[in-house]
Motif scaffolding. Structure first.
Motif, PDB file in Angstrom:
ATOM      1  N   ASP A  59      67.073  64.297  -7.519  1.00  0.00           N
ATOM      2  CA  ASP A  59      67.621  64.110  -8.963  1.00  0.00           C
ATOM      3  C   ASP A  59      68.464  65.646  -9.446  1.00  0.00           C
ATOM      4  N   GLN A  60      67.088  66.548  -9.350  1.00  0.00           N
ATOM      5  CA  GLN A  60      67.605  68.005  -9.537  1.00  0.00           C
ATOM      6  C   GLN A  60      68.877  68.432  -8.529  1.00  0.00           C
ATOM      7  N   VAL A  61      68.834  67.967  -7.525  1.00  0.00           N
ATOM      8  CA  VAL A  61      69.924  68.637  -6.620  1.00  0.00           C
ATOM      9  C   VAL A  61      71.199  68.056  -6.986  1.00  0.00           C
ATOM     10  N   ARG A  62      71.430  66.890  -7.237  1.00  0.00           N
ATOM     11  CA  ARG A  62      72.499  66.014  -7.703  1.00  0.00           C
ATOM     12  C   ARG A  62      72.860  66.737  -9.084  1.00  0.00           C
ATOM     13  N   GLU A  63      71.855  66.715  -9.764  1.00  0.00           N
ATOM     14  CA  GLU A  63      72.455  67.381 -11.275  1.00  0.00           C
ATOM     15  C   GLU A  63      72.787  68.961 -11.417  1.00  0.00           C
ATOM     16  N   THR A  64      72.447  69.585 -10.494  1.00  0.00           N
ATOM     17  CA  THR A  64      72.582  71.148 -10.439  1.00  0.00           C
ATOM     18  C   THR A  64      73.097  71.809  -9.232  1.00  0.00           C
ATOM     19  N   GLY A  65      73.184  70.872  -8.311  1.00  0.00           N
ATOM     20  CA  GLY A  65      73.978  71.557  -7.044  1.00  0.00           C
ATOM     21  C   GLY A  65      73.124  72.533  -6.462  1.00  0.00           C
ATOM     22  N   LYS A  66      72.021  72.689  -6.787  1.00  0.00           N
ATOM     23  CA  LYS A  66      71.082  73.732  -6.082  1.00  0.00           C
ATOM     24  C   LYS A  66      69.645  73.116  -5.516  1.00  0.00           C
ATOM     25  N   LEU A  67      69.237  73.364  -4.455  1.00  0.00           N
ATOM     26  CA  LEU A  67      68.116  73.081  -3.695  1.00  0.00           C
ATOM     27  C   LEU A  67      67.094  74.379  -3.896  1.00  0.00           C
ATOM     28  N   GLN A  68      66.262  74.098  -4.665  1.00  0.00           N
ATOM     29  CA  GLN A  68      65.208  75.230  -5.085  1.00  0.00           C
ATOM     30  C   GLN A  68      63.902  75.165  -3.950  1.00  0.00           C
ATOM     31  N   THR A  69      63.678  76.393  -3.427  1.00  0.00           N
ATOM     32  CA  THR A  69      62.901  76.410  -2.134  1.00  0.00           C
ATOM     33  C   THR A  69      62.389  77.612  -2.190  1.00  0.00           C
ATOM     34  N   MET A  70      60.827  77.992  -1.690  1.00  0.00           N
ATOM     35  CA  MET A  70      60.541  79.419  -1.284  1.00  0.00           C
ATOM     36  C   MET A  70      61.143  79.680  -0.023  1.00  0.00           C
ATOM     37  N   PHE A  71      61.633  79.073   0.875  1.00  0.00           N
ATOM     38  CA  PHE A  71      62.033  79.652   1.957  1.00  0.00           C
ATOM     39  C   PHE A  71      63.379  80.186   2.256  1.00  0.00           C
ATOM     40  N   PRO A  72      63.700  81.091   2.754  1.00  0.00           N
ATOM     41  CA  PRO A  72      65.091  81.722   2.990  1.00  0.00           C
ATOM     42  C   PRO A  72      66.010  80.662   3.460  1.00  0.00           C
ATOM     43  N   ALA A  73      67.111  80.635   3.163  1.00  0.00           N
ATOM     44  CA  ALA A  73      68.174  79.628   3.887  1.00  0.00           C
ATOM     45  C   ALA A  73      68.165  79.675   5.038  1.00  0.00           C
ATOM     46  N   ASP A  74      68.004  80.600   5.923  1.00  0.00           N
ATOM     47  CA  ASP A  74      68.334  80.620   7.243  1.00  0.00           C
ATOM     48  C   ASP A  74      67.030  80.676   8.082  1.00  0.00           C
ATOM     49  N   PHE A  75      65.809  80.141   7.474  1.00  0.00           N
ATOM     50  CA  PHE A  75      64.669  80.055   7.901  1.00  0.00           C
ATOM     51  C   PHE A  75      64.435  78.545   8.885  1.00  0.00           C
ATOM     52  N   ARG A  76      64.019  78.530   9.899  1.00  0.00           N
ATOM     53  CA  ARG A  76      63.944  77.361  10.621  1.00  0.00           C
ATOM     54  C   ARG A  76      62.774  76.976  10.531  1.00  0.00           C
ATOM     55  N   LEU A  77      62.405  75.772  10.044  1.00  0.00           N
ATOM     56  CA  LEU A  77      60.999  75.278   9.816  1.00  0.00           C
ATOM     57  C   LEU A  77      60.912  73.734  10.575  1.00  0.00           C
ATOM     58  N   PRO A  78      59.711  73.547  11.214  1.00  0.00           N
ATOM     59  CA  PRO A  78      59.581  72.143  11.941  1.00  0.00           C
ATOM     60  C   PRO A  78      59.384  71.111  10.797  1.00  0.00           C
ATOM     61  N   MET A  79      60.434  70.144  10.929  1.00  0.00           N
ATOM     62  CA  MET A  79      60.108  69.096   9.657  1.00  0.00           C
ATOM     63  C   MET A  79      60.242  67.618  10.472  1.00  0.00           C
ATOM     64  N   VAL A  80      59.705  66.705   9.985  1.00  0.00           N
ATOM     65  CA  VAL A  80      59.441  65.352  10.486  1.00  0.00           C
ATOM     66  C   VAL A  80      59.694  64.275   9.467  1.00  0.00           C
ATOM     67  N   ALA A  81      59.750  63.120   9.702  1.00  0.00           N
ATOM     68  CA  ALA A  81      59.902  62.070   9.003  1.00  0.00           C
ATOM     69  C   ALA A  81      58.699  61.317   9.103  1.00  0.00           C
ATOM     70  N   PRO A  82      58.070  60.713   7.956  1.00  0.00           N
ATOM     71  CA  PRO A  82      56.745  60.092   8.166  1.00  0.00           C
ATOM     72  C   PRO A  82      56.863  58.994   8.739  1.00  0.00           C
ATOM     73  N   GLU A  83      58.123  58.136   8.835  1.00  0.00           N
ATOM     74  CA  GLU A  83      58.312  57.035   9.925  1.00  0.00           C
ATOM     75  C   GLU A  83      57.919  57.360  11.328  1.00  0.00           C
ATOM     76  N   ASP A  84      58.098  58.910  11.767  1.00  0.00           N
ATOM     77  CA  ASP A  84      58.045  59.312  13.080  1.00  0.00           C
ATOM     78  C   ASP A  84      56.598  59.288  13.170  1.00  0.00           C
ATOM     79  N   LEU A  85      56.155  59.927  12.438  1.00  0.00           N
ATOM     80  CA  LEU A  85      54.695  60.398  12.322  1.00  0.00           C
ATOM     81  C   LEU A  85      53.582  59.139  12.406  1.00  0.00           C
ATOM     82  N   GLY A  86      54.086  57.877  11.922  1.00  0.00           N
ATOM     83  CA  GLY A  86      53.663  56.637  11.831  1.00  0.00           C
ATOM     84  C   GLY A  86      53.642  55.879  13.310  1.00  0.00           C
TER      85      GLY A  86
END
Length: 228
Positions: A59-86
């Motif tokens: 909702d915040q991204v849709r309303e403001t057009g901004k993705l708030q994060t503590m990571f730099p925009a170019d930082f690569r982080l391993p990510m996974v969907a809970p579906e795949d973990l299951g």
């Protein structure tokens, strides 16, 4: 009991090198060590950063057009969907007793936070910018989002370790099949509807038989169909 399959985090890899009070990273490392010390065969799945963490920002991204994060925009982080973990957990639950030890699990690609913003932009049809919160504001921002003081402090420490610590090489991880864009696309469609329809006291869900107003019998999709 023949075998234990435990869910942990890729951040636990740093284990004893972590500073104190780093939340899940240190607690789950100790948990892993405790499981390994007993006689029952143990399979440990270390999951990457959960894509479901972005659901609270839809909702915040849709309303403001901004993705708030503590990571730099170019930082690569391993990510996974809970579906795949299951799916990975089910696979190890049903595998032989020789399938033990630690397996790290992430999605098919390792995205940056700029990629996350692009995924939001694609499904929302508007530009989304990454806004990286300065480190000295991390605890303050987390507390504003509802974290307690100790929890905000621990999460900030985990984030610092994720940015500064060594990353698990992609060649050493098992890959899930759910892409970042597929996950955001489905989450964007489902989460606002669920939150809008959910009553405040969240009663136990139940399934009602019957027909819709159109006269058709509702058909429930299996989870794997949603993520295609």
């Amino acid at each position: 009991m023949e075998k234990v399959v435990a869910a942990s985090t890729m951040g636990a890899a740093a284990g004893p090198a972590l500073p104190p009070r780093t939340g899940d990273s240190s607690v789950l490392y100790e948990f892993e060590q405790g499981l390994a010390s007993q006689q029952i065969p143990v399979a440990i799945n270390r999951g990457a950063y959960h894509l479901s963490n972005f659901e609270m920002q839809i909702d915040q991204v849709r309303e403001t057009g901004k993705l708030q994060t503590m990571f730099p925009a170019d930082f690569r982080l391993p990510m996974v969907a809970p579906e795949d973990l299951g799916k990975a957990a089910m696979s190890r639950l049903t595998s032989s007793l020789n399938d033990v030890g630690i397996v790290s699990i992430e999605g098919p690609m390792r995205p940056t936070f700029g990629d996350v913003a692009d995924a939001f932009a694609e499904v929302l049809g508007s530009q989304v910018l990454v806004v990286t919160n300065p480190r000295d504001k991390w605890v303050e921002v987390l507390k504003a989002e509802g974290f307690s003081e100790p929890a905000a402090d621990a999460y900030a420490r985990m984030t610092a370790v994720a940015i500064e610590g060594p990353a698990t090489p992609e060649s050493e991880t098992e890959k899930g099949c759910t892409s970042l864009k597929a996950y955001i696309r489905v989450a964007r469609r489902i989460i606002p509807t669920v939150l809008k329809a959910a009553p405040r006291n969240f009663p136990k869900p139940h399934r009602r038989e019957g027909r819709s107003r159109s006269g058709e019998v509702p058909q429930l999709k299996a989870p794997e169909e949603l993520w295609r």
